[in-house]
Design a protein around this motif. Structure first.
Motif, PDB file in Angstrom:
ATOM      1  N   ASN A 171       0.846  -1.193   0.000  1.00 40.95           N
ATOM      2  CA  ASN A 171       0.000   0.000   0.000  1.00 40.95           C
ATOM      3  C   ASN A 171       0.883   1.246   0.000  1.00 40.95           C
ATOM      4  O   ASN A 171       2.063   1.183   0.348  1.00 40.95           O
ATOM      5  N   PRO A 172       0.333   2.396  -0.405  1.00 39.47           N
ATOM      6  CA  PRO A 172       1.166   3.604  -0.530  1.00 39.47           C
ATOM      7  C   PRO A 172       1.742   4.098   0.783  1.00 39.47           C
ATOM      8  O   PRO A 172       2.824   4.688   0.807  1.00 39.47           O
ATOM      9  N   ASN A 173       1.043   3.875   1.906  1.00 34.61           N
ATOM     10  CA  ASN A 173       1.563   4.338   3.194  1.00 34.61           C
ATOM     11  C   ASN A 173       2.789   3.538   3.621  1.00 34.61           C
ATOM     12  O   ASN A 173       3.762   4.087   4.135  1.00 34.61           O
ATOM     13  N   ALA A 174       2.738   2.222   3.385  1.00 35.40           N
ATOM     14  CA  ALA A 174       3.902   1.388   3.681  1.00 35.40           C
ATOM     15  C   ALA A 174       5.064   1.779   2.783  1.00 35.40           C
ATOM     16  O   ALA A 174       6.217   1.871   3.231  1.00 35.40           O
ATOM     17  N   MET A 175       4.770   2.025   1.491  1.00 36.43           N
ATOM     18  CA  MET A 175       5.820   2.441   0.570  1.00 36.43           C
ATOM     19  C   MET A 175       6.409   3.769   1.003  1.00 36.43           C
ATOM     20  O   MET A 175       7.622   3.983   0.922  1.00 36.43           O
ATOM     21  N   ALA A 176       5.556   4.670   1.459  1.00 36.88           N
ATOM     22  CA  ALA A 176       6.030   5.983   1.912  1.00 36.88           C
ATOM     23  C   ALA A 176       7.012   5.831   3.062  1.00 36.88           C
ATOM     24  O   ALA A 176       8.027   6.535   3.120  1.00 36.88           O
ATOM     25  N   PHE A 177       6.742   4.888   3.964  1.00 35.85           N
ATOM     26  CA  PHE A 177       7.669   4.730   5.092  1.00 35.85           C
ATOM     27  C   PHE A 177       8.994   4.132   4.641  1.00 35.85           C
ATOM     28  O   PHE A 177      10.051   4.504   5.162  1.00 35.85           O
ATOM     29  N   PHE A 178       8.954   3.195   3.691  1.00 39.36           N
ATOM     30  CA  PHE A 178      10.208   2.700   3.124  1.00 39.36           C
ATOM     31  C   PHE A 178      11.021   3.856   2.547  1.00 39.36           C
ATOM     32  O   PHE A 178      12.231   3.959   2.761  1.00 39.36           O
ATOM     33  N   LEU A 211      12.643  11.955  -2.093  1.00 39.00           N
ATOM     34  CA  LEU A 211      11.622  12.916  -1.665  1.00 39.00           C
ATOM     35  C   LEU A 211      10.496  12.975  -2.701  1.00 39.00           C
ATOM     36  O   LEU A 211       9.307  12.999  -2.340  1.00 39.00           O
ATOM     37  N   ALA A 212      10.860  12.987  -3.977  1.00 39.56           N
ATOM     38  CA  ALA A 212       9.847  12.969  -5.037  1.00 39.56           C
ATOM     39  C   ALA A 212       8.996  11.706  -4.947  1.00 39.56           C
ATOM     40  O   ALA A 212       7.766  11.749  -5.105  1.00 39.56           O
ATOM     41  N   GLY A 213       9.645  10.562  -4.674  1.00 39.26           N
ATOM     42  CA  GLY A 213       8.915   9.306  -4.540  1.00 39.26           C
ATOM     43  C   GLY A 213       7.905   9.351  -3.411  1.00 39.26           C
ATOM     44  O   GLY A 213       6.784   8.837  -3.531  1.00 39.26           O
ATOM     45  N   ILE A 214       8.292   9.972  -2.282  1.00 42.86           N
ATOM     46  CA  ILE A 214       7.368  10.109  -1.157  1.00 42.86           C
ATOM     47  C   ILE A 214       6.145  10.925  -1.570  1.00 42.86           C
ATOM     48  O   ILE A 214       5.002  10.577  -1.236  1.00 42.86           O
ATOM     49  N   LEU A 215       6.363  11.992  -2.315  1.00 31.32           N
ATOM     50  CA  LEU A 215       5.250  12.812  -2.791  1.00 31.32           C
ATOM     51  C   LEU A 215       4.378  12.031  -3.773  1.00 31.32           C
ATOM     52  O   LEU A 215       3.154  12.212  -3.799  1.00 31.32           O
ATOM     53  N   ALA A 222       2.449  10.653   5.282  1.00 32.13           N
ATOM     54  CA  ALA A 222       3.869  10.705   4.924  1.00 32.13           C
ATOM     55  C   ALA A 222       4.310  12.129   4.664  1.00 32.13           C
ATOM     56  O   ALA A 222       5.448  12.500   4.967  1.00 32.13           O
ATOM     57  N   LEU A 223       3.431  12.943   4.104  1.00 33.82           N
ATOM     58  CA  LEU A 223       3.761  14.347   3.854  1.00 33.82           C
ATOM     59  C   LEU A 223       4.061  15.070   5.166  1.00 33.82           C
ATOM     60  O   LEU A 223       5.037  15.826   5.272  1.00 33.82           O
ATOM     61  N   LEU A 224       3.239  14.831   6.176  1.00 33.08           N
ATOM     62  CA  LEU A 224       3.478  15.435   7.481  1.00 33.08           C
ATOM     63  C   LEU A 224       4.735  14.857   8.128  1.00 33.08           C
ATOM     64  O   LEU A 224       5.505  15.581   8.773  1.00 33.08           O
ATOM     65  N   ALA A 225       4.954  13.552   7.941  1.00 25.76           N
ATOM     66  CA  ALA A 225       6.129  12.914   8.530  1.00 25.76           C
ATOM     67  C   ALA A 225       7.414  13.435   7.905  1.00 25.76           C
ATOM     68  O   ALA A 225       8.392  13.710   8.610  1.00 25.76           O
ATOM     69  N   ILE A 226       7.423  13.592   6.569  1.00 26.07           N
ATOM     70  CA  ILE A 226       8.662  14.025   5.908  1.00 26.07           C
ATOM     71  C   ILE A 226       8.966  15.474   6.243  1.00 26.07           C
ATOM     72  O   ILE A 226      10.136  15.861   6.366  1.00 26.07           O
ATOM     73  N   ALA A 227       7.929  16.304   6.420  1.00 23.05           N
ATOM     74  CA  ALA A 227       8.155  17.684   6.854  1.00 23.05           C
ATOM     75  C   ALA A 227       8.792  17.696   8.245  1.00 23.05           C
ATOM     76  O   ALA A 227       9.730  18.462   8.518  1.00 23.05           O
ATOM     77  N   ILE A 397      14.598   8.287  11.226  1.00 25.69           N
ATOM     78  CA  ILE A 397      13.591   7.268  10.908  1.00 25.69           C
ATOM     79  C   ILE A 397      12.654   7.046  12.085  1.00 25.69           C
ATOM     80  O   ILE A 397      11.436   6.953  11.918  1.00 25.69           O
ATOM     81  N   LEU A 398      13.208   6.959  13.287  1.00 24.97           N
ATOM     82  CA  LEU A 398      12.377   6.803  14.485  1.00 24.97           C
ATOM     83  C   LEU A 398      11.435   7.994  14.659  1.00 24.97           C
ATOM     84  O   LEU A 398      10.262   7.824  15.012  1.00 24.97           O
ATOM     85  N   PHE A 399      11.950   9.182  14.387  1.00 27.72           N
ATOM     86  CA  PHE A 399      11.134  10.387  14.508  1.00 27.72           C
ATOM     87  C   PHE A 399      10.019  10.373  13.455  1.00 27.72           C
ATOM     88  O   PHE A 399       8.858  10.664  13.767  1.00 27.72           O
ATOM     89  N   GLY A 400      10.366  10.036  12.219  1.00 28.46           N
ATOM     90  CA  GLY A 400       9.368   9.952  11.162  1.00 28.46           C
ATOM     91  C   GLY A 400       8.327   8.886  11.446  1.00 28.46           C
ATOM     92  O   GLY A 400       7.131   9.078  11.184  1.00 28.46           O
ATOM     93  N   TRP A 401       8.771   7.766  11.999  1.00 28.90           N
ATOM     94  CA  TRP A 401       7.842   6.695  12.364  1.00 28.90           C
ATOM     95  C   TRP A 401       6.857   7.171  13.424  1.00 28.90           C
ATOM     96  O   TRP A 401       5.655   6.891  13.347  1.00 28.90           O
ATOM     97  N   ALA A 402       7.354   7.891  14.434  1.00 24.92           N
ATOM     98  CA  ALA A 402       6.484   8.385  15.502  1.00 24.92           C
ATOM     99  C   ALA A 402       5.413   9.326  14.952  1.00 24.92           C
ATOM    100  O   ALA A 402       4.243   9.252  15.346  1.00 24.92           O
ATOM    101  N   VAL A 403       5.804  10.200  14.036  1.00 25.46           N
ATOM    102  CA  VAL A 403       4.834  11.136  13.450  1.00 25.46           C
ATOM    103  C   VAL A 403       3.823  10.381  12.589  1.00 25.46           C
ATOM    104  O   VAL A 403       2.609  10.599  12.692  1.00 25.46           O
TER     105      VAL A 403
END
Length: 440
Positions: A171-178, A211-215, A222-227, A397-403
């Motif tokens: 799914n896109p959310n799992a891909m976003a975290f990768f 970053l483009a891939g995440i978008l 993921a947008l909020l996490a990457i910010a 990564i831990l910080f992004g995961w928490a968000v």
């Protein structure tokens, strides 16, 4: 003897390179009416389990030293509480739900990944870790390029296509975290003091592509996490502000370029339309078609889940309702049109089904791990400054995961546990001693 060691190191290096690719290939399959995240790395590690178990045995004392005093105790306590929650769920549901069984078994799989990551940190060389990172990132860039080429050539039959960029993650959310993990690794690599100009340029472009891939995933979480990751990277100075700005410009440019030159609806329009529907539909009094709206799927159903989770927790605040109770009750409600969805917030899920006791234990595990990785990222005992890049990446990564866990249930992500284990290379006590000696 030297040749034998050399062959072993080569095998470890090739194995880590393959692992960096396999861990990103997973599928969501239905088992007993519940979703199961099946990962290609699970199969590979199961096949190699005799060698891995021998590695655990041969390096037990060092693994114990790396884990420290608190982490093993917390893990055992969490496992006991999870078992108790499983029993409570069994009583409440009058049987074991498939979801509860999957979640319970998954906990031990995740612990195996954490322990295996720690073993890698002991037996692998620094260059082997770098090979893992480069393989991990390179595979993601290949997928991004394939996605762009397929999408903007009008091909709609390729496996990696969907509403958003899903890769081989389910799914896109799992891909976003990768991709967030790869992005964090590339940012930290850019911040290395020993990086050559050629590698710096390559990693800047790699970070921009990721970053483009995440978008491209269209994931708002993921947008909020990457910010948040970018802000945290700037705050702890993982890379210079100039390099972070270059990555941001490159990422947005690489995201926009194919959309400006192609005819299909752009991702910009898709994301803006998604946000517009969420905001506008959320302010309407009449939601007669809310079940079919983007607002319902993206926001309202999650809010309903959050409220249900809080209600469950208030009724049984200490130990929770039991593992799998929330989803079981949803499936047994007399509402055939109700969209069945697990609580999309890791903290609220833990509170609802494991209570305050379970939440605090899991939170303590996160805090202990974060502290250990932070210590390693800031001051490696007896190492060079260049060695801090990997734990610095895991911090991001831990910080992004928490968000991202505020909007999704993200504990099942193997890559988080694997990379965290790989970052744990020394006990905190040794770090404290090293700091004191360096000051005096």
């Amino acid at each position: 003897m030297v040749a034998s060691v050399s062959r072993r190191q080569k095998l470890i290096g090739f194995g880590l390179l393959a692992l960096g690719i396999l861990v990103q290939i997973q599928a969501t399959i239905q088992l007993g009416g519940s979703d199961v995240r099946a990962n290609a790395a699970d199969i590979a590690l199961a096949v190699l389990s005799p060698f891995i178990l021998y590695g655990f045995y041969a390096n037990f004392s060092r693994l114990w030293e790396v884990a420290g005093k608190h982490l093993p105790v917390l893990v055992v306590a969490a496992s006991i509480l999870l078992s108790f929650s499983m029993f409570r769920g069994y009583e409440a549901n009058e049987g074991l739900s498939p979801w509860a069984i999957i979640k319970y078994a998954g906990w031990y799989i995740l612990l195996f990944y954490l322990l295996f990551g720690m073993l890698i940190s002991i037996v692998a060389r620094q260059e082997d870790k770098e090979g893992f990172v480069l393989g991990f990132i390179s595979f993601q860039i290949v997928l991004i390029l394939a996605f762009v080429a397929a999408r903007y050539s009008g091909n709609t039959t390729v496996i990696i296509l969907g509403d958003g960029f899903t890769g081989f993650s389910g799914n896109p959310n799992a891909m976003a975290f990768f991709l967030i993990s790869g992005f964090a690794l590339s940012l930290a690599y850019i911040g290395r003091t020993d990086i050559s100009p050629r590698w710096l340029t390559a990693m800047l472009w790699a970070a921009g592509a990721l970053l483009a891939g995440i978008l491209f995933t269209n994931s708002i979480g993921a947008l909020l996490a990457i910010a948040s990751v970018l802000l945290f990277a700037a705050a702890i100075r993982v890379a210079t502000l100039l390099h972070l700005l270059k990555v941001l410009v490159l990422g947005v440019s690489l995201w926009m370029t194919p959309q400006l030159i192609a005819s299909p609806p752009s991702m910009v329009v898709t994301i803006l339309h998604k946000l517009f529907n969420i905001v506008v539909t959320g302010t309407l009094d009449d939601r007669s078609n809310i079940e079919e709206s983007r607002y319902y799927v993206t926001v309202q159903i999650r809010i309903d889940g959050y409220l249900a989770a809080l209600s469950m927790w208030q009724k049984q605040p200490v130990f929770g309702a039991g593992l799998g109770v929330h989803l079981h009750r949803q499936k047994n409600e007399e509402k055939p049109d109700l969209f069945k969805l697990q609580i999309h917030n890791t903290a609220l899920w833990l509170l609802a089904e494991m209570g305050l006791a379970g939440f605090l234990i899991m939170a303590c595990i996160f805090i202990v791990v974060f502290h250990k990785v932070w210590s390693l990222a800031r001051a490696p005992p007896g190492g060079e400054a260049a060695d801090t890049w990997f734990p610095s990446a895991v911090l991001l990564i831990l910080f992004g995961w928490a968000v991202m866990s505020l909007f999704h249930e993200m504990m099942y992500q193997r890559i988080l546990w694997l990379l965290t284990g790989m970052a744990l290379t020394a006990p905190v006590e040794a770090l404290i001693l090293w700091k004191r000696n360096s000051v005096t």
